[in-house]
Write a protein that holds these residues in place. Structure first.
Motif, PDB file in Angstrom:
ATOM      1  N   VAL A 163      15.273 -13.162   5.000  1.00 15.95           N
ATOM      2  CA  VAL A 163      14.191 -13.442   5.954  1.00 15.95           C
ATOM      3  C   VAL A 163      14.591 -12.917   7.325  1.00 15.95           C
ATOM      4  N   VAL A 164      13.660 -12.196   7.972  1.00 21.87           N
ATOM      5  CA  VAL A 164      13.920 -11.621   9.289  1.00 21.87           C
ATOM      6  C   VAL A 164      12.864 -12.089  10.283  1.00 21.87           C
ATOM      7  N   GLY A 165      13.233 -12.062  11.556  1.00 21.80           N
ATOM      8  CA  GLY A 165      12.285 -12.287  12.637  1.00 21.80           C
ATOM      9  C   GLY A 165      11.913 -10.951  13.247  1.00 21.80           C
ATOM     10  N   GLU A 166      12.051 -10.840  14.566  1.00 19.97           N
ATOM     11  CA  GLU A 166      11.830  -9.561  15.247  1.00 19.97           C
ATOM     12  C   GLU A 166      12.855  -8.550  14.744  1.00 19.97           C
ATOM     13  N   VAL A 167      12.393  -7.377  14.317  1.00 25.65           N
ATOM     14  CA  VAL A 167      13.299  -6.391  13.724  1.00 25.65           C
ATOM     15  C   VAL A 167      12.762  -4.992  13.994  1.00 25.65           C
ATOM     16  N   ASN A 168      13.640  -4.017  13.982  1.00 25.57           N
ATOM     17  CA  ASN A 168      13.272  -2.621  14.164  1.00 25.57           C
ATOM     18  C   ASN A 168      12.626  -2.110  12.871  1.00 25.57           C
ATOM     19  N   GLN A 169      11.304  -2.117  12.827  1.00 28.00           N
ATOM     20  CA  GLN A 169      10.602  -1.673  11.622  1.00 28.00           C
ATOM     21  C   GLN A 169      10.794  -0.183  11.361  1.00 28.00           C
ATOM     22  N   GLN A 170      10.927   0.596  12.413  1.00 27.76           N
ATOM     23  CA  GLN A 170      11.109   2.040  12.215  1.00 27.76           C
ATOM     24  C   GLN A 170      12.368   2.313  11.408  1.00 27.76           C
ATOM     25  N   ALA A 171      13.436   1.582  11.706  1.00 27.22           N
ATOM     26  CA  ALA A 171      14.682   1.763  10.964  1.00 27.22           C
ATOM     27  C   ALA A 171      14.596   1.129   9.585  1.00 27.22           C
ATOM     28  N   LEU A 172      13.980  -0.054   9.502  1.00 25.77           N
ATOM     29  CA  LEU A 172      13.958  -0.786   8.238  1.00 25.77           C
ATOM     30  C   LEU A 172      13.062  -0.124   7.205  1.00 25.77           C
ATOM     31  N   PHE A 173      11.882   0.344   7.612  1.00 33.53           N
ATOM     32  CA  PHE A 173      10.925   0.862   6.638  1.00 33.53           C
ATOM     33  C   PHE A 173      11.430   2.128   5.951  1.00 33.53           C
ATOM     34  N   GLY A 174      12.331   2.841   6.575  1.00 27.19           N
ATOM     35  CA  GLY A 174      12.903   4.006   5.921  1.00 27.19           C
ATOM     36  C   GLY A 174      13.892   3.660   4.827  1.00 27.19           C
ATOM     37  N   ARG A 175      14.200   2.366   4.669  1.00 21.94           N
ATOM     38  CA  ARG A 175      15.218   1.948   3.703  1.00 21.94           C
ATOM     39  C   ARG A 175      14.682   0.953   2.679  1.00 21.94           C
ATOM     40  N   VAL A 176      13.366   0.837   2.589  1.00 23.01           N
ATOM     41  CA  VAL A 176      12.783  -0.084   1.616  1.00 23.01           C
ATOM     42  C   VAL A 176      12.013   0.686   0.555  1.00 23.01           C
ATOM     43  N   ALA A 177      11.754   0.004  -0.570  1.00 27.75           N
ATOM     44  CA  ALA A 177      11.040   0.639  -1.674  1.00 27.75           C
ATOM     45  C   ALA A 177       9.542   0.673  -1.431  1.00 27.75           C
ATOM     46  N   ALA A 178       9.026  -0.332  -0.702  1.00 23.19           N
ATOM     47  CA  ALA A 178       7.596  -0.398  -0.380  1.00 23.19           C
ATOM     48  C   ALA A 178       7.421  -1.411   0.740  1.00 23.19           C
ATOM     49  N   VAL A 179       6.265  -1.337   1.401  1.00 25.85           N
ATOM     50  CA  VAL A 179       5.931  -2.248   2.497  1.00 25.85           C
ATOM     51  C   VAL A 179       4.628  -2.961   2.146  1.00 25.85           C
ATOM     52  N   VAL A 180       4.681  -4.290   2.060  1.00 23.39           N
ATOM     53  CA  VAL A 180       3.493  -5.114   1.857  1.00 23.39           C
ATOM     54  C   VAL A 180       3.115  -5.688   3.217  1.00 23.39           C
ATOM     55  N   HIS A 181       1.887  -5.399   3.690  1.00 24.61           N
ATOM     56  CA  HIS A 181       1.519  -5.801   5.044  1.00 24.61           C
ATOM     57  C   HIS A 181       0.024  -5.990   5.149  1.00 24.61           C
ATOM     58  N   HIS A 182      -0.459  -6.309   6.369  1.00 27.14           N
ATOM     59  CA  HIS A 182      -1.846  -6.691   6.586  1.00 27.14           C
ATOM     60  C   HIS A 182      -2.763  -5.517   6.883  1.00 27.14           C
ATOM     61  N   GLY A 183      -2.234  -4.326   7.043  1.00 25.46           N
ATOM     62  CA  GLY A 183      -3.079  -3.157   7.269  1.00 25.46           C
ATOM     63  C   GLY A 183      -3.391  -2.871   8.714  1.00 25.46           C
ATOM     64  N   GLY A 184      -2.720  -3.530   9.650  1.00 22.50           N
ATOM     65  CA  GLY A 184      -2.937  -3.213  11.053  1.00 22.50           C
ATOM     66  C   GLY A 184      -2.500  -1.795  11.378  1.00 22.50           C
ATOM     67  N   ALA A 185      -3.083  -1.246  12.441  1.00 21.46           N
ATOM     68  CA  ALA A 185      -2.832   0.158  12.772  1.00 21.46           C
ATOM     69  C   ALA A 185      -1.359   0.438  13.018  1.00 21.46           C
ATOM     70  N   GLY A 186      -0.687  -0.454  13.755  1.00 22.22           N
ATOM     71  CA  GLY A 186       0.709  -0.201  14.097  1.00 22.22           C
ATOM     72  C   GLY A 186       1.624  -0.207  12.892  1.00 22.22           C
ATOM     73  N   VAL A 218       1.387  -1.531   0.301  1.00 23.87           N
ATOM     74  CA  VAL A 218       0.364  -2.402  -0.271  1.00 23.87           C
ATOM     75  C   VAL A 218      -0.279  -3.144   0.889  1.00 23.87           C
ATOM     76  N   VAL A 219      -1.584  -2.921   1.100  1.00 23.50           N
ATOM     77  CA  VAL A 219      -2.310  -3.543   2.204  1.00 23.50           C
ATOM     78  C   VAL A 219      -3.022  -4.796   1.694  1.00 23.50           C
ATOM     79  N   VAL A 220      -2.760  -5.924   2.357  1.00 24.79           N
ATOM     80  CA  VAL A 220      -3.459  -7.183   2.086  1.00 24.79           C
ATOM     81  C   VAL A 220      -4.368  -7.429   3.293  1.00 24.79           C
ATOM     82  N   PRO A 221      -5.612  -6.958   3.277  1.00 20.41           N
ATOM     83  CA  PRO A 221      -6.453  -6.933   4.480  1.00 20.41           C
ATOM     84  C   PRO A 221      -6.785  -8.334   4.975  1.00 20.41           C
ATOM     85  N   GLN A 222      -6.800  -8.491   6.305  1.00 24.68           N
ATOM     86  CA  GLN A 222      -7.121  -9.780   6.894  1.00 24.68           C
ATOM     87  C   GLN A 222      -8.373  -9.727   7.759  1.00 24.68           C
ATOM     88  N   THR A 223      -8.396  -8.885   8.801  1.00 25.06           N
ATOM     89  CA  THR A 223      -9.540  -8.899   9.708  1.00 25.06           C
ATOM     90  C   THR A 223      -9.571  -7.634  10.557  1.00 25.06           C
TER      91      THR A 223
END
Length: 402
Positions: free
Chosen positions: A293-316, A329-334
């Motif tokens: 479990v992580v809090g604030e983290v450098n996503q730019q560095a982390l996402f290059g080292r994961v198999a996939a990203v499950v998120h809410h689909g926001g632009a950023g 995998v986008v789980v749309p919210q609003t």
């Protein structure tokens, strides 16, 4: 040159301003940012030595509280009043004001610029609020469109009526308090003649022909050089690339068991998980060692080292994951979700709604983790622009020079 960047909203409304502020400072400009007083926003701006001028209540507290739609006009009035107070003081002596965030906040900030005679630019980080004959508008909560109306131009006219009904009185009362005339059409006032769209043209292409003269700059991204925490580094090194699960500023109110569902779906694929707490407060579901479990983290560095990203689909988050070449995998919210281009580009899957089940998320992950999805994600990563903040900064410098 002195620039004020003004917003009120979630992390997705603040983070792009961090990227733009950094590029403006590199160009020698003085920069201030008006934003909600949340600690994570202040920390991001402190990292680039840009002062945060606090505006209004905590955006996180307001989002998590989930006030009823009926309170929207009252909340809008408070937001606009807060903008007039804080932005007026912060904008003194500025050459340009950039307004973004929730529509009432942008309306308030633009009114301040009008009062002070400052050049202003209206910016959005998703195009779904920009009128276009090619798609319908989003309906405001509690104000659905008549189901028999299908003409997009008519729907956008109804959207303008809804916005005026929700925010017109609040805006014009506040404008009168500073000696400004009333606004007849709130949406047109905020969008202006030449709005900026700060999104990537591959992920979010502006469709022509349209009725607006839109300036699409590309996404405003700050290169993140923060190291990953030592514990996370050790977890990443201890096995195959995990799946990242995080929903950013979304409280996931419709899915109280989001962490349970996500971890079970990831485990069903034989994968480990990195779970981001976010505003939903995701937490470990047990003491097994296959989740971190992580809090604030450098996503730019982390996402290059994961198999996939499950998120809410926001632009950023979508842009960061796409730049990293990570299947999604986008789980749309609003609002700006779902980012349908993820599926159309072949770099991931978007679920049909905001409440995933273990079965639906497992099926989506099987597609995202397929070798062909990784191939497409790797290819599209090379197409994403990285100069959006630099272009926007130059445009602002040019505007101030004129």
């Amino acid at each position: 040159m002195r620039v004020l960047l003004s917003t009120y909203g979630s992390r997705g409304d603040v983070e792009p301003l961090v990227g733009l502020a950094a590029r403006l400072r590199e160009s020698g400009a003085q920069v201030r940012v008006c934003a909600p007083p949340d600690e994570d926003f202040a920390q991001r701006l402190d990292h680039i030595d840009v002062p945060l001028v606090p505006v209004g209540p905590s955006a996180r507290a307001l989002t998590v509280a989930a006030p009823p739609p009926s309170s929207l006009p009252e909340r809008a009035a408070a937001v606009i009043a807060g903008q007039l107070e804080a932005v007026t003081a912060a904008a003194e002596g500025c050459d340009v004001l950039v307004a973004t965030g929730m529509l009432p906040a942008a309306a308030g900030a633009l009114s301040v610029a009008e009062k002070l005679g400052i050049r202003s630019v209206s910016v959005t980080f998703q195009q779904l609020t920009l009128p276009s004959p090619g798609r319908p508008p989003l309906a405001y909560p509690g104000r659905p469109f008549p189901p028999e109306v299908t003409d997009n131009r008519v729907l956008w006219g109804l959207d303008a009526e809804s916005i005026n009904a929700l925010f017109g009185a609040a805006l014009n009362t506040n404008r009168a308090s500073i000696g400004l005339p009333p606004v007849d059409d709130v949406r047109d006032y905020v969008i202006g003649d030449r709005p900026w769209l700060a999104t990537d043209p591959v992920l979010d292409p502006w469709q022509e022909p349209a009725d607006l003269d839109v300036v699409q700059t590309g996404a405003w991204i700050l290169p993140d050089r923060r190291p990953l925490p030592a514990g996370l580094e050790a977890f990443l090194a201890a096995g195959a690339p995990p799946v990242y699960v995080g929903f950013g500023s979304m409280p996931m109110l419709a899915s109280q068991d989001a962490a349970q569902v996500a971890v079970e779906a990831v485990r069903a694929q034989g994968r480990r998980a990195v779970v981001a707490r976010g505003w939903a407060g995701l937490a470990p579901i047990d003491d097994r060692g296959d989740c971190f479990v992580v809090g604030e983290v450098n996503q730019q560095a982390l996402f290059g080292r994961v198999a996939a990203v499950v998120h809410h689909g926001g632009a950023g988050t979508t842009t960061t994951a796409t730049r990293a070449g990570a299947p999604q995998v986008v789980v749309p919210q609003t609002a700006d979700q779902p980012y349908g281009r993820v599926a159309r580009l072949g770099i991931g899957v978007a679920l049909d709604g905001p409440t995933p089940t273990t079965e639906s998320l497992s099926a989506a992950l099987r597609t995202a983790l397929a070798p062909e999805t990784r191939v497409w994600a790797t290819a599209v990563a090379t197409m994403i622009r990285t100069d959006g903040a630099a272009l926007a900064a130059q445009l602002l410098l040019d505007a101030a020079g004129r």
